[in-house]
Enzyme design. Structure first.
Site, PDB file in Angstrom:
ATOM      1  N   LYS A  16       0.833  -1.200   0.000  1.00 46.21           N
ATOM      2  CA  LYS A  16       0.000   0.000   0.000  1.00 46.21           C
ATOM      3  C   LYS A  16       0.876   1.261   0.000  1.00 46.21           C
ATOM      4  O   LYS A  16       0.353   2.378  -0.019  1.00 46.21           O
ATOM      5  CB  LYS A  16      -0.877   0.044   1.260  1.00 46.21           C
ATOM      6  CG  LYS A  16      -1.757  -1.166   1.466  1.00 46.21           C
ATOM      7  CD  LYS A  16      -3.147  -0.908   0.900  1.00 46.21           C
ATOM      8  CE  LYS A  16      -4.136  -1.991   1.236  1.00 46.21           C
ATOM      9  NZ  LYS A  16      -3.937  -3.229   0.486  1.00 46.21           N
ATOM     10  N   LYS A  66      15.139  -5.859   4.808  1.00 50.27           N
ATOM     11  CA  LYS A  66      15.384  -4.866   5.861  1.00 50.27           C
ATOM     12  C   LYS A  66      16.772  -4.991   6.493  1.00 50.27           C
ATOM     13  O   LYS A  66      17.374  -3.996   6.885  1.00 50.27           O
ATOM     14  CB  LYS A  66      14.317  -4.977   6.948  1.00 50.27           C
ATOM     15  CG  LYS A  66      12.951  -4.428   6.540  1.00 50.27           C
ATOM     16  CD  LYS A  66      11.969  -4.504   7.693  1.00 50.27           C
ATOM     17  CE  LYS A  66      10.652  -3.841   7.346  1.00 50.27           C
ATOM     18  NZ  LYS A  66       9.707  -3.827   8.461  1.00 50.27           N
ATOM     19  N   ALA A 131      10.235  -6.423  13.447  1.00 51.48           N
ATOM     20  CA  ALA A 131       9.204  -5.481  13.905  1.00 51.48           C
ATOM     21  C   ALA A 131       9.244  -5.325  15.421  1.00 51.48           C
ATOM     22  O   ALA A 131       9.144  -4.212  15.945  1.00 51.48           O
ATOM     23  CB  ALA A 131       7.829  -5.954  13.445  1.00 51.48           C
ATOM     24  N   ARG A 152       8.828 -17.291  20.655  1.00 46.25           N
ATOM     25  CA  ARG A 152       8.954 -18.745  20.485  1.00 46.25           C
ATOM     26  C   ARG A 152      10.404 -19.183  20.729  1.00 46.25           C
ATOM     27  O   ARG A 152      10.658 -20.134  21.455  1.00 46.25           O
ATOM     28  CB  ARG A 152       8.504 -19.087  19.053  1.00 46.25           C
ATOM     29  CG  ARG A 152       8.490 -20.515  18.703  1.00 46.25           C
ATOM     30  CD  ARG A 152       7.904 -20.712  17.329  1.00 46.25           C
ATOM     31  NE  ARG A 152       8.653 -20.008  16.270  1.00 46.25           N
ATOM     32  CZ  ARG A 152       8.315 -20.000  14.992  1.00 46.25           C
ATOM     33  NH1 ARG A 152       7.228 -20.625  14.590  1.00 46.25           N
ATOM     34  NH2 ARG A 152       9.057 -19.354  14.101  1.00 46.25           N
TER      35      ARG A 152
HETATM   36  P1  NDP Z   1      10.234 -11.527  11.301  1.00 50.42           P
HETATM   37  O1  NDP Z   1      10.272 -12.632  10.317  1.00 50.42           O
HETATM   38  O2  NDP Z   1      11.431 -10.667  11.464  1.00 50.42           O
HETATM   39  O3  NDP Z   1       9.923 -12.138  12.759  1.00 50.42           O
HETATM   40  C1  NDP Z   1       8.898 -13.076  12.924  1.00 50.42           C
HETATM   41  C2  NDP Z   1       8.616 -13.288  14.407  1.00 50.42           C
HETATM   42  O4  NDP Z   1       7.422 -14.064  14.530  1.00 50.42           O
HETATM   43  C3  NDP Z   1       9.697 -14.048  15.158  1.00 50.42           C
HETATM   44  O5  NDP Z   1       9.751 -13.568  16.483  1.00 50.42           O
HETATM   45  C4  NDP Z   1       9.167 -15.485  15.115  1.00 50.42           C
HETATM   46  O6  NDP Z   1       9.626 -16.288  16.198  1.00 50.42           O
HETATM   47  C5  NDP Z   1       7.707 -15.244  15.283  1.00 50.42           C
HETATM   48  N1  NDP Z   1       6.855 -16.307  14.730  1.00 50.42           N
HETATM   49  C6  NDP Z   1       6.708 -16.653  13.428  1.00 50.42           C
HETATM   50  N2  NDP Z   1       5.786 -17.627  13.298  1.00 50.42           N
HETATM   51  C7  NDP Z   1       5.356 -17.918  14.545  1.00 50.42           C
HETATM   52  C8  NDP Z   1       4.403 -18.832  15.079  1.00 50.42           C
HETATM   53  N3  NDP Z   1       3.721 -19.677  14.271  1.00 50.42           N
HETATM   54  N4  NDP Z   1       4.195 -18.862  16.409  1.00 50.42           N
HETATM   55  C9  NDP Z   1       4.877 -18.014  17.230  1.00 50.42           C
HETATM   56  N5  NDP Z   1       5.797 -17.123  16.781  1.00 50.42           N
HETATM   57  C10 NDP Z   1       6.025 -17.078  15.458  1.00 50.42           C
HETATM   58  O7  NDP Z   1       8.934 -10.683  10.941  1.00 50.42           O
HETATM   59  P2  NDP Z   1       8.695  -9.125  11.209  1.00 50.42           P
HETATM   60  O8  NDP Z   1       9.135  -8.826  12.587  1.00 50.42           O
HETATM   61  O9  NDP Z   1       9.224  -8.333  10.091  1.00 50.42           O
HETATM   62  O10 NDP Z   1       7.086  -9.028  11.088  1.00 50.42           O
HETATM   63  C11 NDP Z   1       6.262  -9.501  12.144  1.00 50.42           C
HETATM   64  C12 NDP Z   1       4.810  -9.119  11.870  1.00 50.42           C
HETATM   65  O11 NDP Z   1       4.682  -7.705  11.908  1.00 50.42           O
HETATM   66  C13 NDP Z   1       4.243  -9.561  10.524  1.00 50.42           C
HETATM   67  O12 NDP Z   1       2.899  -9.951  10.702  1.00 50.42           O
HETATM   68  C14 NDP Z   1       4.315  -8.301   9.684  1.00 50.42           C
HETATM   69  O13 NDP Z   1       3.337  -8.284   8.659  1.00 50.42           O
HETATM   70  C15 NDP Z   1       4.006  -7.255  10.738  1.00 50.42           C
HETATM   71  N6  NDP Z   1       4.510  -5.912  10.424  1.00 50.42           N
HETATM   72  C16 NDP Z   1       3.593  -4.909  10.357  1.00 50.42           C
HETATM   73  C17 NDP Z   1       3.992  -3.632  10.094  1.00 50.42           C
HETATM   74  C18 NDP Z   1       2.975  -2.551  10.022  1.00 50.42           C
HETATM   75  O14 NDP Z   1       3.295  -1.435   9.584  1.00 50.42           O
HETATM   76  N7  NDP Z   1       1.748  -2.795  10.458  1.00 50.42           N
HETATM   77  C19 NDP Z   1       5.410  -3.280   9.878  1.00 50.42           C
HETATM   78  C20 NDP Z   1       6.311  -4.409  10.013  1.00 50.42           C
HETATM   79  C21 NDP Z   1       5.843  -5.682  10.264  1.00 50.42           C
HETATM   80  P3  NDP Z   1      11.048 -17.034  16.156  1.00 50.42           P
HETATM   81  O15 NDP Z   1      12.058 -16.005  16.529  1.00 50.42           O
HETATM   82  O16 NDP Z   1      10.913 -18.106  17.156  1.00 50.42           O
HETATM   83  O17 NDP Z   1      11.227 -17.556  14.741  1.00 50.42           O
END
Ligand code: NDP
Length: 271
Positions: A16, A66, A131, A152
Site C-alpha cells: 500500500k 530490511k 518489527a 517462540r
Molecule cells: P520476522 O520474520 O522478522 O519475525 C517473525 C517473528 O514471529 C519471530 O519472532 C518469530 O519467532 C515469530 N513467529 C513466526 N511464526 C510464529 C508462530 N507460528 N508462532 C509463534 N511465533 C512465530 O517478521 P517481522 O518482525 O518483520 O514481522 C512480524 C509481523 O509484523 C508480521 O505480521 C508483519 O506483517 C508485521 N509488520 C507490520 C507492520 C505494520 O506497519 N503494520 C510493519 C512491520 C511488520 P522465532 O524467533 O521463534 O522464529
C-alpha cells in the site's frame, strides 16, 4: 525535477506504500514520484544502486531486505541501530542514511490514534523479529509499569532485552506462568500463516487492548482469542502502517502528513 522514491521488497504485490505516499505528497503539493521495485531476492544491492544512480532520493524497504538495507547503510539513526534493521533510507551525496520508523509508528497509533496510554501499563510484546526489535525501545520510552517480551525462540527475546536494557526495566514472560497484562501486542508473523503464538495463561484477564501488527487479514487468530476472552478493544496494524509511512515522509520531506482519513480508508473491519 520530480523527486523519486520507491518501496523495495519481494513480493510487493500487496504493498500500500505507493498509495500512502502519493496521498501524502498530494497533501503538500510535493513534486515527487513513488514507485514499487520488486528486486530479485539476490539482487537488492544492485537494484538499490541503480535507483540511486538514476537520482532516487530515498526509499522504503520491506521483507526480506530490511537487514541487507541496514548493512548497506553508511549512517544509522539510533532507532535503526537498535532494531538492527531499516525500513527507510535517505540518500545524501554518497551517503546512505538508515532509519527505522516501525516502532514510532506503532506507538503513535496506539497512543494518539487509539487513545491507549502505554505509560503506567503492563505491556506484553510477542515476537522478537525485526518489527518487535523496532518496537521495543519506543514502547519502553513510554514508561510502562511493566514491559515483558515473549518469543517462540527465547534466546531472541533475551537478545532484544539485552540490546535495550540500559533504557529501562524489561522482562521475559514465562508462557507456562499465569500473567495478566493491560496491553498485549502481537509482533510475531504467526497471523500471516493463520496461527496464534503461545500465550501465558490469563494473559487477557485485565487486558484493555489487543493489537496485532499484521493487517489486511481480518480477525487474526490472536485477535479472535482476545475477543473470545472479552478484550474490549482490538486493533490490527493498518494504523501502524500509515504512521510508519508518515514518519518516513517527514524524515525525507520535513513535513508531517495527516493520517486519520487514510487509516479509515484502508481499514478492513475486524469481523
Ligand atoms: P520476522 O520474520 O522478522 O519475525 C517473525 C517473528 O514471529 C519471530 O519472532 C518469530 O519467532 C515469530 N513467529 C513466526 N511464526 C510464529 C508462530 N507460528 N508462532 C509463534 N511465533 C512465530 O517478521 P517481522 O518482525 O518483520 O514481522 C512480524 C509481523 O509484523 C508480521 O505480521 C508483519 O506483517 C508485521 N509488520 C507490520 C507492520 C505494520 O506497519 N503494520 C510493519 C512491520 C511488520 P522465532 O524467533 O521463534 O522464529
Amino acid at each position: 525535477m520530480t523527486d523519486r522514491y520507491a518501496v523495495f521488497g519481494n513480493p510487493l504485490g500487496h504493498s500500500k506504500s505507493p498509495l500512502i505516499h502519493t496521498t501524502f505528497a498530494a497533501e503538500f503539493g510535493e513534486d515527487m514520484d513513488y514507485g514499487k521495485i520488486e528486486a530479485p531476492l539476490d539482487g537488492f544491492a544492485a537494484a538499490l544502486e541503480a535507483f540511486r544512480d538514476a537520482g532516487g532520493k530515498g526509499c522504503n524497504v520491506t521483507a526480506p531486505f530490511k537487514l541487507e538495507a541496514f548493512a548497506l547503510a553508511t549512517e544509522r539513526t539510533e532507532a535503526a541501530e537498535l532494531a538492527g534493521a531499516t525500513n527507510t533510507l535517505r540518500f545524501e551525496g554518497g551517503a546512505i542514511l538508515a532509519d527505522n520508523t516501525d516502532g514510532a509508528g506503532l506507538v503513535r497509533d496506539i497512543v494518539e490514534n487509539l487513545g491507549h496510554r502505554l505509560k503506567g501499563k503492563r505491556v506484553l510484546l510477542l515476537g522478537a523479529g525485526g518489527a518487535a526489535r523496532g518496537a521495543a525501545l519506543p514502547i519502553l520510552r513510554q514508561r510502562p509499569a511493566a514491559f515483558d517480551l515473549l518469543n517462540r525462540t527465547v534466546a531472541k527475546a533475551e537478545a532484544v532485552r539485552d540490546l535495550i536494557r540500559d533504557h529501562g526495566e524489561i522482562g521475559i514472560a514465562d508462557p507456562a506462568a499465569v500473567n495478566a497484562y493491560d496491553i498485549v501486542i502481537n509482533a510475531t508473523s504467526a497471523s500471516l500463516v493463520g496461527a496464534c503464538p503461545a500465550l501465558p495463561r490469563g494473559v487477557f484477564a485485565d487486558c484493555g487492548l489487543a493489537y496485532d501488527l499484521a493487517y489486511g487479514v481480518g480477525l487474526s487468530p490472536f485477535l479472535a482469542v482476545a475477543r473470545a476472552a472479552g478484550v474490549p478493544f482490538l486493533a490490527d496494524g493498518v494504523g501502524m502502517l500509515v504512521e510508519q509511512a508518515a514518519a518516513a515522509f517527514q524524515w525525507w520531506r520535513g513535513k508531517r502528513p495527516q493520517t486519520r482519513a487514510l487509516i479509515e480508508a484502508l481499514t478492513i473491519p475486524l469481523s
